[in-house]
Scaffold this motif. Structure first.
Motif, PDB file in Angstrom:
ATOM      1  N   TYR A  80      86.763  86.559 -12.302  1.00 36.06           N
ATOM      2  CA  TYR A  80      87.967  87.358 -12.220  1.00 36.06           C
ATOM      3  C   TYR A  80      88.702  87.535 -13.469  1.00 36.06           C
ATOM      4  O   TYR A  80      89.458  86.572 -13.853  1.00 36.06           O
ATOM      5  N   PRO A  81      88.296  88.540 -14.201  1.00 32.68           N
ATOM      6  CA  PRO A  81      88.830  88.693 -15.729  1.00 32.68           C
ATOM      7  C   PRO A  81      90.424  89.199 -15.769  1.00 32.68           C
ATOM      8  O   PRO A  81      90.900  89.105 -16.853  1.00 32.68           O
ATOM      9  N   SER A  82      90.993  89.351 -14.510  1.00 29.54           N
ATOM     10  CA  SER A  82      92.481  89.614 -14.548  1.00 29.54           C
ATOM     11  C   SER A  82      93.214  88.828 -13.647  1.00 29.54           C
ATOM     12  O   SER A  82      92.617  88.537 -12.569  1.00 29.54           O
ATOM     13  N   TYR A  83      94.507  88.707 -13.710  1.00 29.37           N
ATOM     14  CA  TYR A  83      95.035  88.117 -12.731  1.00 29.37           C
ATOM     15  C   TYR A  83      95.359  88.708 -11.135  1.00 29.37           C
ATOM     16  O   TYR A  83      95.121  88.438 -10.226  1.00 29.37           O
ATOM     17  N   ARG A  84      95.193  90.137 -11.472  1.00 29.41           N
ATOM     18  CA  ARG A  84      95.166  91.245 -10.473  1.00 29.41           C
ATOM     19  C   ARG A  84      93.929  90.973  -9.514  1.00 29.41           C
ATOM     20  O   ARG A  84      93.849  90.891  -8.585  1.00 29.41           O
ATOM     21  N   THR A  85      92.833  90.649 -10.236  1.00 34.01           N
ATOM     22  CA  THR A  85      91.465  90.653  -9.737  1.00 34.01           C
ATOM     23  C   THR A  85      91.310  89.258  -8.874  1.00 34.01           C
ATOM     24  O   THR A  85      90.828  88.949  -7.875  1.00 34.01           O
ATOM     25  N   GLY A  86      91.966  88.356  -9.693  1.00 34.34           N
ATOM     26  CA  GLY A  86      91.993  86.832  -9.197  1.00 34.34           C
ATOM     27  C   GLY A  86      92.865  86.867  -8.006  1.00 34.34           C
ATOM     28  O   GLY A  86      92.364  86.244  -6.855  1.00 34.34           O
ATOM     29  N   LEU A  87      94.073  87.324  -8.006  1.00 32.18           N
ATOM     30  CA  LEU A  87      94.879  87.275  -6.732  1.00 32.18           C
ATOM     31  C   LEU A  87      94.207  88.124  -5.515  1.00 32.18           C
ATOM     32  O   LEU A  87      94.687  87.760  -4.585  1.00 32.18           O
ATOM     33  N   THR A  88      93.739  89.409  -5.881  1.00 32.10           N
ATOM     34  CA  THR A  88      93.433  90.134  -5.040  1.00 32.10           C
ATOM     35  C   THR A  88      92.175  89.344  -4.164  1.00 32.10           C
ATOM     36  O   THR A  88      92.047  89.508  -2.846  1.00 32.10           O
ATOM     37  N   ALA A  89      91.338  88.516  -4.969  1.00 33.33           N
ATOM     38  CA  ALA A  89      90.426  87.624  -4.207  1.00 33.33           C
ATOM     39  C   ALA A  89      90.746  86.536  -3.568  1.00 33.33           C
ATOM     40  O   ALA A  89      90.082  86.581  -2.379  1.00 33.33           O
ATOM     41  N   ILE A  90      91.893  85.828  -4.046  1.00 36.82           N
ATOM     42  CA  ILE A  90      92.479  84.885  -3.039  1.00 36.82           C
ATOM     43  C   ILE A  90      92.884  85.526  -1.743  1.00 36.82           C
ATOM     44  O   ILE A  90      92.730  85.054  -0.712  1.00 36.82           O
ATOM     45  N   LEU A  91      93.720  86.742  -1.864  1.00 38.93           N
ATOM     46  CA  LEU A  91      93.972  87.363  -0.602  1.00 38.93           C
ATOM     47  C   LEU A  91      92.952  87.669   0.222  1.00 38.93           C
ATOM     48  O   LEU A  91      93.019  87.444   1.620  1.00 38.93           O
ATOM     49  N   ALA A  92      91.900  88.043  -0.268  1.00 41.35           N
ATOM     50  CA  ALA A  92      90.846  88.346   0.597  1.00 41.35           C
ATOM     51  C   ALA A  92      90.100  87.432   1.297  1.00 41.35           C
ATOM     52  O   ALA A  92      89.745  87.252   2.576  1.00 41.35           O
ATOM     53  N   ASP A  93      89.976  86.187   0.552  1.00 45.71           N
ATOM     54  CA  ASP A  93      89.464  85.131   0.976  1.00 45.71           C
ATOM     55  C   ASP A  93      90.173  84.424   2.097  1.00 45.71           C
ATOM     56  O   ASP A  93      89.723  84.152   3.320  1.00 45.71           O
ATOM     57  N   GLU A  94      91.571  84.474   2.037  1.00 43.97           N
ATOM     58  CA  GLU A  94      92.515  83.979   3.142  1.00 43.97           C
ATOM     59  C   GLU A  94      92.377  84.756   4.352  1.00 43.97           C
ATOM     60  O   GLU A  94      92.508  84.534   5.406  1.00 43.97           O
ATOM     61  N   THR A  95      92.350  86.167   4.113  1.00 47.21           N
ATOM     62  CA  THR A  95      92.562  87.059   5.024  1.00 47.21           C
ATOM     63  C   THR A  95      91.192  86.880   6.084  1.00 47.21           C
ATOM     64  O   THR A  95      91.371  86.814   7.107  1.00 47.21           O
ATOM     65  N   CYS A  96      90.024  87.016   5.453  1.00 39.83           N
ATOM     66  CA  CYS A  96      88.731  86.625   6.036  1.00 39.83           C
ATOM     67  C   CYS A  96      88.754  85.416   6.769  1.00 39.83           C
ATOM     68  O   CYS A  96      88.235  85.152   7.851  1.00 39.83           O
ATOM     69  N   ARG A  97      89.434  84.342   6.031  1.00 37.01           N
ATOM     70  CA  ARG A  97      89.214  83.040   6.534  1.00 37.01           C
ATOM     71  C   ARG A  97      90.087  82.895   8.009  1.00 37.01           C
ATOM     72  O   ARG A  97      89.662  82.123   9.131  1.00 37.01           O
ATOM     73  N   ASP A  98      91.198  83.462   7.851  1.00 38.19           N
ATOM     74  CA  ASP A  98      92.126  83.458   9.227  1.00 38.19           C
ATOM     75  C   ASP A  98      92.016  84.396  10.010  1.00 38.19           C
ATOM     76  O   ASP A  98      92.642  84.206  10.988  1.00 38.19           O
ATOM     77  N   GLN A 113      93.564  87.177   9.541  1.00 36.96           N
ATOM     78  CA  GLN A 113      95.137  87.750   9.730  1.00 36.96           C
ATOM     79  C   GLN A 113      95.610  87.861   8.238  1.00 36.96           C
ATOM     80  O   GLN A 113      95.055  87.078   7.371  1.00 36.96           O
ATOM     81  N   HIS A 114      96.444  88.521   8.161  1.00 36.32           N
ATOM     82  CA  HIS A 114      97.147  88.814   6.831  1.00 36.32           C
ATOM     83  C   HIS A 114      97.811  87.395   6.356  1.00 36.32           C
ATOM     84  O   HIS A 114      98.602  87.031   7.258  1.00 36.32           O
ATOM     85  N   PRO A 115      97.752  86.958   5.278  1.00 34.35           N
ATOM     86  CA  PRO A 115      98.541  85.764   5.052  1.00 34.35           C
ATOM     87  C   PRO A 115     100.062  85.722   5.382  1.00 34.35           C
ATOM     88  O   PRO A 115     100.572  84.542   5.435  1.00 34.35           O
ATOM     89  N   ALA A 116     100.591  86.869   4.924  1.00 33.05           N
ATOM     90  CA  ALA A 116     101.881  87.110   5.088  1.00 33.05           C
ATOM     91  C   ALA A 116     102.376  87.009   6.674  1.00 33.05           C
ATOM     92  O   ALA A 116     103.620  87.013   6.853  1.00 33.05           O
ATOM     93  N   SER A 117     101.583  87.122   7.551  1.00 31.76           N
ATOM     94  CA  SER A 117     102.115  87.254   8.983  1.00 31.76           C
ATOM     95  C   SER A 117     102.196  85.911   9.578  1.00 31.76           C
ATOM     96  O   SER A 117     101.691  84.955   9.226  1.00 31.76           O
ATOM     97  N   SER A 118     103.280  86.025  10.319  1.00 33.60           N
ATOM     98  CA  SER A 118     103.626  84.639  10.944  1.00 33.60           C
ATOM     99  C   SER A 118     103.016  84.405  12.401  1.00 33.60           C
ATOM    100  O   SER A 118     103.423  83.565  13.279  1.00 33.60           O
ATOM    101  N   ASP A 119     102.056  85.530  12.743  1.00 28.76           N
ATOM    102  CA  ASP A 119     101.503  85.256  14.212  1.00 28.76           C
ATOM    103  C   ASP A 119     100.401  84.316  13.986  1.00 28.76           C
ATOM    104  O   ASP A 119      99.620  84.432  12.961  1.00 28.76           O
TER     105      ASP A 119
END
Length: 106
Positions: free
Chosen positions: A80-98, A100-106
């Motif tokens: 992940y050569p930039s913070y943008r690609t790194g943060l985007t990958a973290i979000l994608a991983d969290e979204t796939c794992r759960d 649901q969207h990580p900011a969701s409270s449901d």
């Protein structure tokens, strides 16, 4: 990176581990908030942030560093050569794992 350094020892060498995209801390936080569909948190003046002396020193003396040596000398290619690609990958991983969207409270 450690394995690359062991494989090509250069005593006394200092290697910075960072991405290819230097950015102010508030830019990184704003990008992360935008990924989550949230507004960026308001900036707090350093004088009123209530930081410890050590925490304050981080912001008083924040410097840009280069990862040129890990790339050129050690042959490291960042996944992940930039913070943008790194943060985007973290979000994608969290979204796939759960599922649901990580900011969701449901």
């Amino acid at each position: 990176m450690l394995a690359a350094s062991i494989g090509r020892p250069r005593p006394g060498a200092v290697y910075n581990v960072c991405d290819d995209d230097p950015a102010a801390p508030e830019a990184v936080v704003a990008y992360a908030a935008a990924l989550l569909g949230l507004p960026a948190p308001p900036l707090v003046p350093l004088e009123t942030a209530g930081l410890s002396p050590r925490g304050r020193s981080f912001y008083d003396d924040n410097k840009r560093v280069s990862n040129r040596l890990i790339r050129e000398e050690l042959g490291v290619t960042l996944h992940y050569p930039s913070y943008r690609t790194g943060l985007t990958a973290i979000l994608a991983d969290e979204t796939c794992r759960d599922g649901q969207h990580p900011a969701s409270s449901d």
